[in-house]
Design a protein around this motif. Structure first.
Motif, PDB file in Angstrom:
ATOM      1  N   GLU A   1       0.860  -1.189   0.000  1.00 22.59           N
ATOM      2  CA  GLU A   1       0.000   0.000   0.000  1.00 22.59           C
ATOM      3  C   GLU A   1       0.895   1.238   0.000  1.00 22.59           C
ATOM      4  O   GLU A   1       1.986   1.198   0.560  1.00 22.59           O
ATOM      5  CB  GLU A   1      -0.896   0.052   1.255  1.00 22.59           C
ATOM      6  CG  GLU A   1      -1.991  -0.980   1.253  1.00 22.59           C
ATOM      7  CD  GLU A   1      -1.726  -2.075   2.259  1.00 22.59           C
ATOM      8  OE1 GLU A   1      -0.762  -1.930   3.031  1.00 22.59           O
ATOM      9  OE2 GLU A   1      -2.471  -3.081   2.249  1.00 22.59           O
TER      10      GLU A   1
ATOM     11  N   ARG B   1      -2.737  11.347  -5.755  1.00 25.07           N
ATOM     12  CA  ARG B   1      -3.234  12.507  -5.001  1.00 25.07           C
ATOM     13  C   ARG B   1      -2.850  12.336  -3.541  1.00 25.07           C
ATOM     14  O   ARG B   1      -3.095  11.267  -2.963  1.00 25.07           O
ATOM     15  CB  ARG B   1      -4.747  12.625  -5.155  1.00 25.07           C
ATOM     16  CG  ARG B   1      -5.150  13.016  -6.570  1.00 25.07           C
ATOM     17  CD  ARG B   1      -6.506  12.529  -6.922  1.00 25.07           C
ATOM     18  NE  ARG B   1      -6.615  11.076  -6.747  1.00 25.07           N
ATOM     19  CZ  ARG B   1      -7.753  10.411  -6.755  1.00 25.07           C
ATOM     20  NH1 ARG B   1      -8.875  11.058  -6.916  1.00 25.07           N
ATOM     21  NH2 ARG B   1      -7.776   9.105  -6.602  1.00 25.07           N
ATOM     22  N   ARG B   2      -2.266  13.405  -2.987  1.00 25.34           N
ATOM     23  CA  ARG B   2      -1.624  13.304  -1.679  1.00 25.34           C
ATOM     24  C   ARG B   2      -2.557  12.798  -0.578  1.00 25.34           C
ATOM     25  O   ARG B   2      -2.225  11.881   0.134  1.00 25.34           O
ATOM     26  CB  ARG B   2      -1.034  14.665  -1.295  1.00 25.34           C
ATOM     27  CG  ARG B   2       0.045  14.585  -0.252  1.00 25.34           C
ATOM     28  CD  ARG B   2       1.062  15.671  -0.403  1.00 25.34           C
ATOM     29  NE  ARG B   2       1.907  15.510  -1.571  1.00 25.34           N
ATOM     30  CZ  ARG B   2       2.911  14.642  -1.660  1.00 25.34           C
ATOM     31  NH1 ARG B   2       3.156  13.825  -0.668  1.00 25.34           N
ATOM     32  NH2 ARG B   2       3.636  14.559  -2.743  1.00 25.34           N
ATOM     33  N   LYS B   3      -3.729  13.348  -0.462  1.00 30.75           N
ATOM     34  CA  LYS B   3      -4.596  12.965   0.661  1.00 30.75           C
ATOM     35  C   LYS B   3      -5.352  11.668   0.369  1.00 30.75           C
ATOM     36  O   LYS B   3      -5.576  10.858   1.239  1.00 30.75           O
ATOM     37  CB  LYS B   3      -5.607  14.090   0.940  1.00 30.75           C
ATOM     38  CG  LYS B   3      -4.923  15.369   1.403  1.00 30.75           C
ATOM     39  CD  LYS B   3      -5.436  15.799   2.766  1.00 30.75           C
ATOM     40  CE  LYS B   3      -4.553  16.841   3.419  1.00 30.75           C
ATOM     41  NZ  LYS B   3      -4.564  18.155   2.769  1.00 30.75           N
ATOM     42  N   VAL B   4      -5.717  11.495  -0.907  1.00 28.76           N
ATOM     43  CA  VAL B   4      -6.638  10.414  -1.278  1.00 28.76           C
ATOM     44  C   VAL B   4      -5.945   9.055  -1.406  1.00 28.76           C
ATOM     45  O   VAL B   4      -6.499   8.024  -0.993  1.00 28.76           O
ATOM     46  CB  VAL B   4      -7.322  10.772  -2.633  1.00 28.76           C
ATOM     47  CG1 VAL B   4      -8.375   9.745  -3.004  1.00 28.76           C
ATOM     48  CG2 VAL B   4      -7.903  12.162  -2.578  1.00 28.76           C
ATOM     49  N   ASP B   5      -4.725   9.044  -1.959  1.00 28.21           N
ATOM     50  CA  ASP B   5      -4.144   7.767  -2.366  1.00 28.21           C
ATOM     51  C   ASP B   5      -3.240   7.110  -1.317  1.00 28.21           C
ATOM     52  O   ASP B   5      -2.768   5.994  -1.532  1.00 28.21           O
ATOM     53  CB  ASP B   5      -3.384   7.934  -3.687  1.00 28.21           C
ATOM     54  CG  ASP B   5      -4.361   8.192  -4.823  1.00 28.21           C
ATOM     55  OD1 ASP B   5      -5.478   7.669  -4.751  1.00 28.21           O
ATOM     56  OD2 ASP B   5      -3.999   8.920  -5.764  1.00 28.21           O
TER      57      ASP B   5
ATOM     58  N   ILE C   1      -3.694   3.260  -0.244  1.00 26.63           N
ATOM     59  CA  ILE C   1      -4.311   2.488  -1.352  1.00 26.63           C
ATOM     60  C   ILE C   1      -3.256   1.522  -1.917  1.00 26.63           C
ATOM     61  O   ILE C   1      -2.107   1.918  -2.108  1.00 26.63           O
ATOM     62  CB  ILE C   1      -4.780   3.453  -2.479  1.00 26.63           C
ATOM     63  CG1 ILE C   1      -5.755   4.484  -1.932  1.00 26.63           C
ATOM     64  CG2 ILE C   1      -5.336   2.691  -3.675  1.00 26.63           C
ATOM     65  CD1 ILE C   1      -7.147   4.004  -1.692  1.00 26.63           C
TER      66      ILE C   1
END
Ligand code: ADP
Length: 444
Positions: free
Chosen positions: A126, A141-145, A148
Motif C-alpha cells: 500500500e 493525489r496526496r490525501k486520497v491515495d 491504497i
C-alpha cells in the motif's frame, strides 16, 4: 503560595525547609503539650504534609501540561530531583525530535529534486508516501491515495506479477490515460518497499521508430531484390552470354542471394520484436522437426556437412509456434554446420530436463573465444567478419534465436572453447513441454 487553608508561613514552620535539616520530631517532642494538644498538633502536621505534597504535585502537573512554554517550577528536595529528571528526558526527546524532523525535511527536499518518482510502499504494497515526481507520473493525489494498494492504481498484469515478487530489472508499463511509458523498479527495504518510477516514453517511442524503420526498409528492399535475383538467374543460365561474364554474374547472383537472406532475417526479427505477447501454444512435434532440419542440412549443396549424431526423445513435444521453433533450431544447426569442418561432428540432443525441456546443439568446430560470448546474440555481431561473410551468414541468426526463445519463455546458453567446439543450449520452461499426444503414439 496559598493552598488548602495553609499559608506558606504555616508550611515553612511545620516542615523541613529546602535544605531539609530541621528535626521535626525533635521539635515536636520538646515543644508540644500533652494529650489532646499533642493529637491536634500531629493531625495538623499530617494535614500540612499532605497539603504540601499536593501543592507540589499540582505545580508539577501544571508544568507538565505547559512544559513547552514554561520553565520548570523551582521546588526543592525530592520534587526538585523528579522535575530535573523529567526536564532532562524532555530536552533529550525534543533534541531527537528536532533532528528527525530536520532529516525528514532534508529527505523531502532531496527526493523532490530527484528526476525520478519515489513511492514508499508498505509490506502489503500500500502507498505510504510519494514525492512530487511520482505524483505527476502516476497521477497520485496526496490525501486520497495514501493507504491504497499500488496495484489498484497501476493496473498492469506484468506489473502485478513483478510486484508480488520484485526481482530483476523492473518492468515498463503503458499508462493508457496519459499515453506514457513508465519504467517501474521495486526495491525491498526492510519490511517495506521503495518503488522508483521513470518516464521512458521518449526511449520507447525512439525504439519503436527504429523497429518500424528497419521493418519498412526491409520490406521495401524485398521486391526489387526478388526482381534482380530473377534476372540474374536467367542470365546465368543463358548460353549466349559471353564466357568472361559468367563468373561476375555468378558472383552477383550469390551476393543478391545473400542480400535476400539478410532482408528475410531482418523481417523475421522485426516480426518477433513487434509482438509483445508470448508465442502461441500449438502442439509441435519437436523430434520430427529436428529430423527434418538435419535432413535439409545434410542435403545442403553449399558445404560438405559434418557427421550428425541425434539423441532425440520421441515422447517430448512442445507447445509453441512451429515456424519460430523451426527458425530457432535451424539457425543453431546451420551455424554448427558452418563453423565445423567436414571431418567434425554435430550432436543434437532433445528431451526433458529439470521440469522443462532442452535442445542442445553441440559441435566440434572452430569454437569461440570467451570475450565474444556475451555479445554473440547482438544484431550483426560476428567473431570473424571475413569468415562469417565467406560462410554466408547474415549476423542475425543468434538474435533471431534469442528473441524466438524469449517468446517461448525460454533462454539460450552458450559454452565454447576456441579450437574445441561450441555448445548452444535452448531451454524451455515446463509450461511449454507436452507429452506426445496419445493419438500419435498409437499410430507410430
Ligand atoms: P551468422 O549469420 O554470422 O552466423 P549468427 O548471429 O548466427 O550470425 O552468429 C553470430 C556469430 O557467432 C557468427 O558470426 C560466428 O562468429 C559465431 N558463431 C555462431 N555459431 C557458432 C558456432 N557454432 N561455432 C563458432 N562460432 C559461431
Amino acid at each position: 503560595m496559598k493552598c488548602a487553608g495553609f499559608s506558606n508561613n504555616d508550611i515553612s514552620v511545620l516542615f523541613p525547609d529546602k535544605t531539609g535539616t530541621r528535626d521535626f520530631a525533635h521539635e515536636q517532642n520538646t515543644k508540644a503539650p500533652e494529650g489532646a494538644m499533642a493529637g491536634g498538633a500531629t493531625g495538623l502536621a499530617v494535614g500540612g504534609i499532605l497539603g504540601w505534597q499536593y501543592a507540589n504535585l499540582f505545580r508539577l502537573q501544571s508544568w507538565l501540561r505547559h512544559r513547552a512554554h514554561e520553565d520548570p517550577p523551582d521546588i526543592g528536595g525530592v520534587w526538585g530531583e523528579v522535575i530535573a529528571i523529567i526536564s532532562r528526558i524532555y530536552r533529550r526527546k525534543q533534541f531527537h525530535k528536532r533532528r528527525v524532523m530536520q532529516q525528514f525535511r532534508e529527505f523531502r527536499r532531496l527526493s523532490a529534486a530527484l528526476p525520478d518518482g519515489v513511492v514508499l510502499l508498505s509490506a502489503g504494497r500500500e502507498i505510504r508516501w510519494f514525492n512530487r515526481t511520482a505524483a505527476d507520473l502516476l497521477g497520485l493525489r496526496r490525501k486520497v491515495d495514501i493507504g491504497i494498494p499500488i496495484a489498484n492504481l497501476v493496473r498492469d498484469p506484468e506489473f502485478a506479477a513483478y510486484l508480488a515478487k520484485p526481482a530483476g530489472n523492473g518492468v515498463v508499463v503503458h499508462m493508457r490515460g496519459r499515453d506514457a511509458w513508465l519504467a517501474l523498479f521495486v526495491i525491498p527495504a526492510g519490511d517495506q518497499y521503495l518503488m522508483l518510477v521513470r518516464d521512458v516514453t521518449r526511449e520507447v517511442r525512439l525504439e519503436q521508430m527504429r523497429k518500424d524503420f528497419v521493418a519498412n526498409a526491409s520490406h521495401e528492399l524485398r521486391s526489387p531484390l526478388t526482381v534482380i535475383s530473377g534476372y540474374l538467374d536467367e542470365l546465368v543460365e543463358d548460353d549466349d552470354i559471353a564466357p568472361e561474364w559468367r563468373e561476375p554474374l555468378l558472383d552477383m547472383r550469390r551476393q543478391a542471394q545473400r542480400m535476400r537472406e539478410i532482408v528475410e532475417d531482418l523481417l523475421e526479427l522485426s516480426r518477433l520484436e513487434a509482438t509483445a505477447d508470448e508465442a502461441p501454444m500449438a502442439p509441435v512435434d519437436m523430434p520430427a522437426l529436428l529430423e527434418r532440419i538435419v535432413r535439409e542440412a545434410r542435403a545442403s549443396p553449399a558445404d560438405s556437412p559434418p557427421r550428425f549424431e541425434l539423441h532425440l526423445d520421441p515422447g517430448c513435444w512442445l507447445r509453441g509456434s512451429e515456424t519460430e521453433l523451426y527458425s530457432i533450431a535451424s539457425n543453431l544447426v546451420s551455424n554448427a554446420v558452418k563453423y565445423t569442418p567436414a571431418e567434425g561432428t554435430v550432436t543434437l540432443r532433445w528431451g526433458r530436463e529439470g521440469g522443462g525441456a532442452r535442445l542442445v546443439v553441440q559441435d566440434t568446430g572452430i569454437g569461440i573465444a570467451p570475450e565474444h560470448l556475451p555479445r554473440l546474440t547482438e544484431r550483426f555481431y560476428r567473431v570473424d567478419r571475413a569468415r562469417a561473410r565467406a560462410k554466408g551468414g547474415s549476423g542475425l541468426g543468434l538474435s533471431i534465436v534469442k528473441h524466438g526463445l524469449q517468446r517461448h519463455g525460454g533462454r539460450l546458453e552458450i559454452a565454447s572453447e576456441e579450437g574445441q567446439g561450441s555448445t548452444f543450449t535452448a531451454q524451455f520452461p515446463a509450461r511449454r513441454v507436452l507429452a506426445r499426444p496419445a493419438a500419435v503414439t498409437k499410430v507410430s
